[in-house]
Design a protein around this motif. Structure first.
Motif, PDB file in Angstrom:
ATOM      1  N   THR A 274       0.838  -1.211   0.000  1.00 21.03           N
ATOM      2  CA  THR A 274       0.000   0.000   0.000  1.00 21.03           C
ATOM      3  C   THR A 274       0.870   1.257   0.000  1.00 21.03           C
ATOM      4  OG1 THR A 274      -0.048   0.058   2.407  1.00 21.03           O
ATOM      5  CG2 THR A 274      -1.798  -1.193   1.315  1.00 21.03           C
ATOM      6  N   GLY A 275       2.125   1.106  -0.344  1.00 19.74           N
ATOM      7  CA  GLY A 275       2.961   2.286  -0.559  1.00 19.74           C
ATOM      8  C   GLY A 275       3.580   2.893   0.685  1.00 19.74           C
ATOM      9  N   MET A 276       3.639   2.125   1.768  1.00 16.38           N
ATOM     10  CA  MET A 276       4.335   2.614   2.969  1.00 16.38           C
ATOM     11  C   MET A 276       5.683   1.902   3.056  1.00 16.38           C
ATOM     12  SD  MET A 276       2.212   4.813   3.771  1.00 16.38           S
ATOM     13  CE  MET A 276       2.902   5.427   5.312  1.00 16.38           C
ATOM     14  N   ALA A 277       6.738   2.699   3.111  1.00 18.30           N
ATOM     15  CA  ALA A 277       8.092   2.142   3.040  1.00 18.30           C
ATOM     16  C   ALA A 277       8.301   1.050   4.080  1.00 18.30           C
ATOM     17  CB  ALA A 277       9.115   3.251   3.250  1.00 18.30           C
ATOM     18  N   GLN A 278       8.955  -0.036   3.656  1.00 18.76           N
ATOM     19  CA  GLN A 278       9.193  -1.189   4.525  1.00 18.76           C
ATOM     20  C   GLN A 278      10.652  -1.250   4.986  1.00 18.76           C
ATOM     21  OE1 GLN A 278       6.461  -3.586   5.063  1.00 18.76           O
ATOM     22  NE2 GLN A 278       5.512  -1.689   4.311  1.00 18.76           N
ATOM     23  N   ILE A 279      11.523  -0.561   4.269  1.00 21.31           N
ATOM     24  CA  ILE A 279      12.945  -0.637   4.635  1.00 21.31           C
ATOM     25  C   ILE A 279      13.504   0.782   4.738  1.00 21.31           C
ATOM     26  CG2 ILE A 279      13.320  -2.876   3.513  1.00 21.31           C
ATOM     27  CD1 ILE A 279      14.715  -1.224   1.226  1.00 21.31           C
ATOM     28  N   PRO A 280      14.572   0.972   5.534  1.00 25.25           N
ATOM     29  CA  PRO A 280      15.171   2.312   5.629  1.00 25.25           C
ATOM     30  C   PRO A 280      15.616   2.779   4.247  1.00 25.25           C
ATOM     31  CG  PRO A 280      16.104   0.824   7.270  1.00 25.25           C
ATOM     32  CD  PRO A 280      15.272  -0.017   6.344  1.00 25.25           C
ATOM     33  N   GLY A 281      15.392   4.039   3.949  1.00 25.18           N
ATOM     34  CA  GLY A 281      15.880   4.605   2.696  1.00 25.18           C
ATOM     35  C   GLY A 281      14.853   4.557   1.579  1.00 25.18           C
ATOM     36  N   ALA A 282      13.871   3.634   1.704  1.00 25.27           N
ATOM     37  CA  ALA A 282      12.832   3.573   0.668  1.00 25.27           C
ATOM     38  C   ALA A 282      11.787   4.646   0.961  1.00 25.27           C
ATOM     39  CB  ALA A 282      12.165   2.199   0.662  1.00 25.27           C
ATOM     40  N   PRO A 283      11.284   5.307  -0.084  1.00 29.61           N
ATOM     41  CA  PRO A 283      10.261   6.322   0.125  1.00 29.61           C
ATOM     42  C   PRO A 283       8.863   5.720   0.236  1.00 29.61           C
ATOM     43  CG  PRO A 283      10.825   6.227  -2.191  1.00 29.61           C
ATOM     44  CD  PRO A 283      11.721   5.243  -1.481  1.00 29.61           C
ATOM     45  N   ASN A 284       7.983   6.448   0.910  1.00 28.38           N
ATOM     46  CA  ASN A 284       6.559   6.121   0.835  1.00 28.38           C
ATOM     47  C   ASN A 284       6.076   6.500  -0.566  1.00 28.38           C
ATOM     48  OD1 ASN A 284       6.400   5.452   3.577  1.00 28.38           O
ATOM     49  ND2 ASN A 284       6.116   7.595   4.165  1.00 28.38           N
ATOM     50  N   LEU A 285       5.179   5.699  -1.133  1.00 26.62           N
ATOM     51  CA  LEU A 285       4.646   5.998  -2.468  1.00 26.62           C
ATOM     52  C   LEU A 285       3.145   6.258  -2.424  1.00 26.62           C
ATOM     53  CD1 LEU A 285       6.481   3.239  -4.569  1.00 26.62           C
ATOM     54  CD2 LEU A 285       7.218   5.585  -4.109  1.00 26.62           C
ATOM     55  N   ALA A 286       2.519   5.924  -1.277  1.00 28.50           N
ATOM     56  CA  ALA A 286       1.055   6.041  -1.186  1.00 28.50           C
ATOM     57  C   ALA A 286       0.622   7.480  -1.457  1.00 28.50           C
ATOM     58  CB  ALA A 286       0.598   5.634   0.209  1.00 28.50           C
ATOM     59  N   GLY A 287      -0.322   7.660  -2.379  1.00 30.19           N
ATOM     60  CA  GLY A 287      -0.875   8.977  -2.670  1.00 30.19           C
ATOM     61  C   GLY A 287       0.072   9.923  -3.368  1.00 30.19           C
ATOM     62  N   GLN A 288       1.190   9.390  -3.841  1.00 29.45           N
ATOM     63  CA  GLN A 288       2.131  10.255  -4.561  1.00 29.45           C
ATOM     64  C   GLN A 288       1.510  10.665  -5.907  1.00 29.45           C
ATOM     65  OE1 GLN A 288       4.134  12.715  -4.874  1.00 29.45           O
ATOM     66  NE2 GLN A 288       5.716  11.682  -3.673  1.00 29.45           N
ATOM     67  N   LYS A 289       1.981  11.789  -6.449  1.00 26.81           N
ATOM     68  CA  LYS A 289       1.410  12.296  -7.698  1.00 26.81           C
ATOM     69  C   LYS A 289       1.684  11.293  -8.833  1.00 26.81           C
ATOM     70  CE  LYS A 289       0.253  16.107  -8.233  1.00 26.81           C
ATOM     71  NZ  LYS A 289      -0.975  16.859  -8.219  1.00 26.81           N
ATOM     72  N   LEU A 290       0.668  11.015  -9.614  1.00 30.09           N
ATOM     73  CA  LEU A 290       0.767  10.027 -10.687  1.00 30.09           C
ATOM     74  C   LEU A 290       1.856  10.417 -11.694  1.00 30.09           C
ATOM     75  CD1 LEU A 290      -0.242   7.500 -12.103  1.00 30.09           C
ATOM     76  CD2 LEU A 290      -2.095   8.860 -13.116  1.00 30.09           C
ATOM     77  N   ASP A 291       1.868  11.690 -12.090  1.00 27.92           N
ATOM     78  CA  ASP A 291       2.846  12.084 -13.115  1.00 27.92           C
ATOM     79  C   ASP A 291       4.274  11.999 -12.570  1.00 27.92           C
ATOM     80  OD1 ASP A 291       2.611  14.192 -11.357  1.00 27.92           O
ATOM     81  OD2 ASP A 291       2.036  15.690 -12.858  1.00 27.92           O
ATOM     82  N   TYR A 292       4.408  12.282 -11.270  1.00 26.21           N
ATOM     83  CA  TYR A 292       5.750  12.180 -10.683  1.00 26.21           C
ATOM     84  C   TYR A 292       6.210  10.728 -10.643  1.00 26.21           C
ATOM     85  CZ  TYR A 292       9.641  12.303  -7.486  1.00 26.21           C
ATOM     86  OH  TYR A 292      10.893  12.138  -6.934  1.00 26.21           O
ATOM     87  N   LEU A 293       5.310   9.844 -10.216  1.00 26.50           N
ATOM     88  CA  LEU A 293       5.674   8.416 -10.140  1.00 26.50           C
ATOM     89  C   LEU A 293       6.060   7.884 -11.513  1.00 26.50           C
ATOM     90  CD1 LEU A 293       3.050   6.887  -7.673  1.00 26.50           C
ATOM     91  CD2 LEU A 293       5.489   7.298  -7.260  1.00 26.50           C
ATOM     92  N   ARG A 294       5.266   8.238 -12.522  1.00 30.65           N
ATOM     93  CA  ARG A 294       5.582   7.782 -13.882  1.00 30.65           C
ATOM     94  C   ARG A 294       6.963   8.263 -14.302  1.00 30.65           C
ATOM     95  NH1 ARG A 294       0.298   9.540 -16.187  1.00 30.65           N
ATOM     96  NH2 ARG A 294      -1.053   7.708 -16.321  1.00 30.65           N
ATOM     97  N   GLU A 295       7.207   9.544 -14.071  1.00 34.23           N
ATOM     98  CA  GLU A 295       8.488  10.106 -14.518  1.00 34.23           C
ATOM     99  C   GLU A 295       9.647   9.463 -13.771  1.00 34.23           C
ATOM    100  OE1 GLU A 295       9.173  11.737 -17.046  1.00 34.23           O
ATOM    101  OE2 GLU A 295      11.281  12.180 -16.585  1.00 34.23           O
TER     102      GLU A 295
END
Lengths: 85, 85
Positions: free
Chosen positions: B19-40
């Motif tokens: 569900t986009g919540m980081a599981q390891i140190p250094g990984a970003p959360n992705l939940a609710g991130q902007k679609l165009d940003y994620l694609r890019e």
């Protein structure tokens, strides 16, 4: 403390908003992002390992203190659900 | 549709959670991130403009369809406030 607004917040807020919700297309939301990730991303923009001209111009030779203050600020913001395009 | 789990989600979930919540140190959360940003960002990992060996290994030569499906999935997840370290 994370509560006081960072001195350099204005520059970031133009694209990321004061509370970390993206204001322009292409900019990511930063609210509630992981602190270590934000720090690392900012460092990579500062030293050029991440090559985003706009970000490099925006942060320039940011000090570690300012970098840390901004990362803490945005990491402390509550993420908000928003309509995904 | 954004509701069905992407075929390749498992690979991402190891570090970013389903569900986009980081599981390891250094990984970003992705939940609710902007679609165009994620694609890019995904495109830049795919073509190497963003040089993160782990991500390049994880996504490899991802197809546009898979890339889009993953970006839509994570963008559609509700961001969750979590304790910031």
């Amino acid at each position: 403390a994370a509560s006081a607004k960072p001195a350099r917040l204005g520059l970031c807020a133009a694209c990321h908003g004061e509370t970390g919700m993206a204001q322009i297309p292409g900019a990511p939301n930063l609210a509630g992002q992981k602190l270590d990730y934000l720090r690392e991303a900012l460092k990579q923009y500062r030293d050029g390992r991440r090559n985003a001209p706009l970000m490099r111009a925006a942060i320039g030779p940011i000090s570690d203190a300012d970098l840390d203050e901004l990362a803490r600020w945005y990491s402390a913001q509550a993420p908000q659900q928003q309509g995904t395009p």
